[in-house]
Write a protein that holds these residues in place. Structure first.
Motif, PDB file in Angstrom:
ATOM      1  N   ARG A  55       0.822  -1.214   0.000  1.00 48.44           N
ATOM      2  CA  ARG A  55       0.000   0.000   0.000  1.00 48.44           C
ATOM      3  C   ARG A  55       0.851   1.257   0.000  1.00 48.44           C
ATOM      4  O   ARG A  55       2.037   1.234   0.350  1.00 48.44           O
ATOM      5  CB  ARG A  55      -0.906  -0.010   1.229  1.00 48.44           C
ATOM      6  CG  ARG A  55      -0.155   0.100   2.544  1.00 48.44           C
ATOM      7  CD  ARG A  55      -1.083  -0.092   3.715  1.00 48.44           C
ATOM      8  NE  ARG A  55      -0.373   0.159   4.972  1.00 48.44           N
ATOM      9  CZ  ARG A  55      -0.908  -0.046   6.156  1.00 48.44           C
ATOM     10  NH1 ARG A  55      -2.145  -0.491   6.272  1.00 48.44           N
ATOM     11  NH2 ARG A  55      -0.211   0.212   7.237  1.00 48.44           N
ATOM     12  N   LEU A  56       0.203   2.346  -0.373  1.00 45.29           N
ATOM     13  CA  LEU A  56       0.824   3.666  -0.285  1.00 45.29           C
ATOM     14  C   LEU A  56       0.992   4.037   1.181  1.00 45.29           C
ATOM     15  O   LEU A  56       2.071   4.409   1.634  1.00 45.29           O
ATOM     16  CB  LEU A  56      -0.047   4.704  -0.990  1.00 45.29           C
ATOM     17  CG  LEU A  56       0.481   6.125  -0.967  1.00 45.29           C
ATOM     18  CD1 LEU A  56       1.606   6.270  -1.977  1.00 45.29           C
ATOM     19  CD2 LEU A  56      -0.621   7.121  -1.251  1.00 45.29           C
ATOM     20  N   ASP A  57      -0.106   3.942   1.911  1.00 41.81           N
ATOM     21  CA  ASP A  57      -0.149   4.201   3.350  1.00 41.81           C
ATOM     22  C   ASP A  57      -1.433   3.579   3.881  1.00 41.81           C
ATOM     23  O   ASP A  57      -2.108   2.850   3.164  1.00 41.81           O
ATOM     24  CB  ASP A  57      -0.036   5.705   3.660  1.00 41.81           C
ATOM     25  CG  ASP A  57      -1.122   6.551   3.016  1.00 41.81           C
ATOM     26  OD1 ASP A  57      -2.264   6.063   2.829  1.00 41.81           O
ATOM     27  OD2 ASP A  57      -0.853   7.729   2.720  1.00 41.81           O
ATOM     28  N   ALA A  58      -1.787   3.853   5.115  1.00 42.15           N
ATOM     29  CA  ALA A  58      -2.943   3.210   5.745  1.00 42.15           C
ATOM     30  C   ALA A  58      -4.276   3.859   5.395  1.00 42.15           C
ATOM     31  O   ALA A  58      -5.314   3.398   5.865  1.00 42.15           O
ATOM     32  CB  ALA A  58      -2.761   3.193   7.267  1.00 42.15           C
TER      33      ALA A  58
ATOM     34  N   LEU B 229       0.384   9.983   8.428  1.00 34.70           N
ATOM     35  CA  LEU B 229       0.375   8.535   8.204  1.00 34.70           C
ATOM     36  C   LEU B 229       1.753   8.058   7.769  1.00 34.70           C
ATOM     37  O   LEU B 229       2.460   8.758   7.029  1.00 34.70           O
ATOM     38  CB  LEU B 229      -0.620   8.166   7.106  1.00 34.70           C
ATOM     39  CG  LEU B 229      -2.074   8.024   7.489  1.00 34.70           C
ATOM     40  CD1 LEU B 229      -2.914   7.664   6.263  1.00 34.70           C
ATOM     41  CD2 LEU B 229      -2.270   6.974   8.562  1.00 34.70           C
ATOM     42  N   ARG B 230       2.122   6.860   8.220  1.00 32.81           N
ATOM     43  CA  ARG B 230       3.381   6.249   7.794  1.00 32.81           C
ATOM     44  C   ARG B 230       3.344   6.073   6.275  1.00 32.81           C
ATOM     45  O   ARG B 230       2.367   5.604   5.718  1.00 32.81           O
ATOM     46  CB  ARG B 230       3.554   4.892   8.458  1.00 32.81           C
ATOM     47  CG  ARG B 230       4.848   4.221   8.091  1.00 32.81           C
ATOM     48  CD  ARG B 230       5.016   2.908   8.885  1.00 32.81           C
ATOM     49  NE  ARG B 230       6.264   2.289   8.551  1.00 32.81           N
ATOM     50  CZ  ARG B 230       6.425   1.438   7.529  1.00 32.81           C
ATOM     51  NH1 ARG B 230       5.417   1.106   6.763  1.00 32.81           N
ATOM     52  NH2 ARG B 230       7.613   0.918   7.282  1.00 32.81           N
TER      53      ARG B 230
ATOM     54  N   GLN C 135       2.214  -4.500   3.822  1.00 35.33           N
ATOM     55  CA  GLN C 135       0.758  -4.475   3.904  1.00 35.33           C
ATOM     56  C   GLN C 135       0.196  -4.324   2.496  1.00 35.33           C
ATOM     57  O   GLN C 135       0.603  -3.428   1.762  1.00 35.33           O
ATOM     58  CB  GLN C 135       0.281  -3.297   4.767  1.00 35.33           C
ATOM     59  CG  GLN C 135       0.695  -3.389   6.223  1.00 35.33           C
ATOM     60  CD  GLN C 135       0.044  -4.576   6.900  1.00 35.33           C
ATOM     61  OE1 GLN C 135      -1.127  -4.840   6.717  1.00 35.33           O
ATOM     62  NE2 GLN C 135       0.841  -5.303   7.669  1.00 35.33           N
ATOM     63  N   PRO C 136      -0.752  -5.172   2.102  1.00 42.75           N
ATOM     64  CA  PRO C 136      -1.285  -5.069   0.745  1.00 42.75           C
ATOM     65  C   PRO C 136      -2.085  -3.791   0.539  1.00 42.75           C
ATOM     66  O   PRO C 136      -2.652  -3.231   1.473  1.00 42.75           O
ATOM     67  CB  PRO C 136      -2.182  -6.297   0.616  1.00 42.75           C
ATOM     68  CG  PRO C 136      -2.572  -6.626   2.009  1.00 42.75           C
ATOM     69  CD  PRO C 136      -1.405  -6.225   2.878  1.00 42.75           C
TER      70      PRO C 136
END
Length: 188
Positions: free
Chosen positions: A137-140, A150-151, A172-173
């Motif tokens: 993923r880009l971020d959460a 966001l990380r 994380q997908p």
């Protein structure tokens, strides 16, 4: 319905193709690589997941350039069924968001099939040998714009790739709208 791609198949080699971009030029995917790697992002114009993060995608592409990472985005959606994803609308989308990378049109969906793309956004991060090191993923954030702190999963992973040639073991997908196929992705 949201779709989630499989996790990273470390070492899988990037597939090259020549695709038309919104700037009127035709690009080879591999020619857009930086000296330390490449991000191939599958996005589209209408997906709420993409709309929520497009400014962050642009930010990360600009920031990754400083680390020798090239960046491009591809739209493979069926524009007949989803007119908002037409090539003309891609041009408008690229201009509206001042995309700092080539936005390519995969009209026949062959590139999306070769990459086994599942959703928009779907990110593929390659090292300098064009071996897959990140598929996450880009971020959460999801369909809603997340907080600014966001990380930055994609960015941090690709900085690691630029330094070591390897991506993080834990990823994380991504999640997003399914690719809008003209036919099943596995039919000719």
């Amino acid at each position: 319905m949201a779709a989630t791609p499989p996790l990273c198949n470390f070492g899988w080699k990037a597939v090259d193709a020549r695709l038309q971009a919104t700037d009127g030029r035709t690009y080879s995917i591999l020619d857009l690589s930086g000296p330390n790697g490449l991000v191939v992002a599958f996005i589209c114009n209408h997906c709420p997941y993409v709309k929520a993060v497009i400014s962050r995608i642009a930010r990360d592409a600009r920031d990754l350039k400083d680390h020798g990472i090239g960046f491009l985005a591809i739209n493979a959606n069926d524009a007949e069924a989803y007119p908002e994803d037409s090539f003309d609308n891609m041009k408008r989308f690229a201009a509206q968001h001042a995309l700092p990378f080539p936005y390519l049109h995969d009209e026949d969906q062959s590139v999306a099939k070769a990459y086994d793309t599942v959703c928009t956004p779907d990110f593929f991060g390659f090292n300098s040998d064009m071996e897959l090191q990140y598929r996450g993923r880009l971020d959460a954030s999801r369909k809603d714009i997340g907080p600014a702190d966001l990380r930055r999963d994609l960015y941090e992973a690709m900085v690691m790739v630029s330094r070591t040639g390897k991506g993080p073991a834990e990823q994380q997908p991504s999640i997003g709208c399914s690719i809008k196929w003209k036919t099943s992705p596995y039919q000719p």
